[in-house]
Write a protein that holds these residues in place. Structure first.
Motif, PDB file in Angstrom:
ATOM      1  N   ASP A  84       0.879  -1.162   0.000  1.00 42.92           N
ATOM      2  CA  ASP A  84       0.000   0.000   0.000  1.00 42.92           C
ATOM      3  C   ASP A  84       0.920   1.217   0.000  1.00 42.92           C
ATOM      4  O   ASP A  84       1.894   1.267   0.760  1.00 42.92           O
ATOM      5  N   PRO A 124      -3.506   7.234   1.757  1.00 40.66           N
ATOM      6  CA  PRO A 124      -3.296   6.189   0.751  1.00 40.66           C
ATOM      7  C   PRO A 124      -3.524   6.702  -0.673  1.00 40.66           C
ATOM      8  O   PRO A 124      -4.472   7.448  -0.919  1.00 40.66           O
ATOM      9  N   LYS A 127      -3.570   1.004  -3.252  1.00 36.58           N
ATOM     10  CA  LYS A 127      -3.688  -0.155  -2.361  1.00 36.58           C
ATOM     11  C   LYS A 127      -3.362  -1.437  -3.114  1.00 36.58           C
ATOM     12  O   LYS A 127      -3.653  -1.564  -4.298  1.00 36.58           O
ATOM     13  N   ASN A 128      -2.742  -2.367  -2.395  1.00 35.11           N
ATOM     14  CA  ASN A 128      -2.476  -3.718  -2.907  1.00 35.11           C
ATOM     15  C   ASN A 128      -1.739  -3.696  -4.254  1.00 35.11           C
ATOM     16  O   ASN A 128      -2.083  -4.417  -5.177  1.00 35.11           O
ATOM     17  N   TRP A 129      -0.716  -2.876  -4.344  1.00 31.16           N
ATOM     18  CA  TRP A 129       0.075  -2.737  -5.582  1.00 31.16           C
ATOM     19  C   TRP A 129       1.068  -3.887  -5.663  1.00 31.16           C
ATOM     20  O   TRP A 129       1.891  -4.084  -4.772  1.00 31.16           O
ATOM     21  N   THR A 130       0.973  -4.636  -6.732  1.00 31.12           N
ATOM     22  CA  THR A 130       1.886  -5.745  -6.967  1.00 31.12           C
ATOM     23  C   THR A 130       2.597  -5.521  -8.292  1.00 31.12           C
ATOM     24  O   THR A 130       1.957  -5.486  -9.337  1.00 31.12           O
ATOM     25  N   LYS A 166       3.489  -3.224   3.703  1.00 33.71           N
ATOM     26  CA  LYS A 166       2.961  -4.474   3.156  1.00 33.71           C
ATOM     27  C   LYS A 166       1.441  -4.446   3.246  1.00 33.71           C
ATOM     28  O   LYS A 166       0.871  -4.084   4.279  1.00 33.71           O
ATOM     29  N   SER A 167       0.788  -4.801   2.137  1.00 31.60           N
ATOM     30  CA  SER A 167      -0.677  -4.846   2.121  1.00 31.60           C
ATOM     31  C   SER A 167      -1.180  -5.908   3.076  1.00 31.60           C
ATOM     32  O   SER A 167      -0.568  -6.979   3.213  1.00 31.60           O
ATOM     33  N   THR A 169      -4.004  -7.392   2.602  1.00 33.82           N
ATOM     34  CA  THR A 169      -4.755  -8.399   1.832  1.00 33.82           C
ATOM     35  C   THR A 169      -3.859  -9.152   0.894  1.00 33.82           C
ATOM     36  O   THR A 169      -2.836  -8.742   0.490  1.00 33.82           O
TER      37      THR A 169
END
Length: 169
Positions: A84, A124, A127-130, A166-167, A169
Motif C-alpha cells: 500500500d 493512501p 492499495k495492494n500494488w503488486t 505491506k498490504s 490483503t
C-alpha cells in the motif's frame, strides 16, 4: 634438492582425505527470500529515496502542473510483496509568504486517481500494488499547485514524502 621439491607437494596431496564418493553427488540447496517492502521516488528522472523537495518559482493566481513521468514524479516499486502506497507533505509551502498545503494536489498513480489535496498525514494513494515485472513497477504521479491571488511572487518549496507498507490483503 630443488628437482625433487615437487615430490613433497605430491606426498602432501596424497595424504589429504578426498571424498571421492561426493564428487559427483547432487546436494539440495534451499534459499529463503525474505519479504521486502521498498520504493524509490524518482523526481525529474533522479532517484531521491522516499522523498523530494518540490521547488517552484510562482506568480499569483496561476496554476502549475508537473505531469507524472520521466520529467516529473514517478514511484518505483521494488518490493516482492503487495504494498500500500501513501503520500504526505511536511506542511505548507514556504517562500516569501506561505501557500496552504491544500493548494498542492496529487493525481494518477497509475490508477487514474483524481486530483486530491495533500495533507500532513500519510494518505493512501494506491492499495495492494503488486509489481510483477519492470513495466508495472513504475507509476506516474501528477502534481498540481494553485497559487492564490495576491500571493507574493517568488520561490516556494515543500518536502513531499512517500511510504510503502505491506498490504494486509
Amino acid at each position: 634438492m630443488s628437482d625433487y621439491s615437487w615430490m613433497g607437494v605430491l606426498f602432501i596431496l596424497l595424504l589429504l582425505p578426498i571424498p571421492f564418493s561426493t564428487m559427483g553427488a547432487v546436494q539440495e540447496v534451499r534459499v529463503t527470500v525474505p519479504e521486502s517492502v521498498e520504493i524509490m521516488v524518482l523526481w525529474k528522472g533522479e532517484e531521491v529515496g522516499n522523498s523530494f523537495t518540490l521547488t517552484a518559482t510562482v506568480e499569483p493566481g496561476k496554476e502549475y502542473t508537473w505531469p507524472g513521468g520521466p520529467q516529473g514524479l514517478q514511484i518505483k516499486d521494488l518490493s516482492n510483496v503487495p504494498i500500500d502506497l501513501y503520500i504526505k507533505a511536511e506542511g505548507d509551502l514556504q517562500g516569501p509568504e506561505t501557500i496552504p498545503i491544500q493548494n498542492l494536489k496529487y493525481a494518477n498513480y497509475g490508477t487514474n486517481l483524481p486530483k486530491t489535496p495533500l495533507t500532513t498525514t500519510y494518505t493512501p494513494v494506491r492499495k495492494n500494488w503488486t509489481a510483477r515485472d519492470e513495466r508495472n513497477a513504475v507509476v506516474p504521479a501528477d502534481i498540481y499547485l494553485t497559487i492564490p491571488p495576491f500571493t507574493a511572487p517568488g520561490e516556494y518549496r515543500v518536502r513531499i514524502y512517500h511510504l510503502a507498507i505491506k498490504s494486509a490483503t
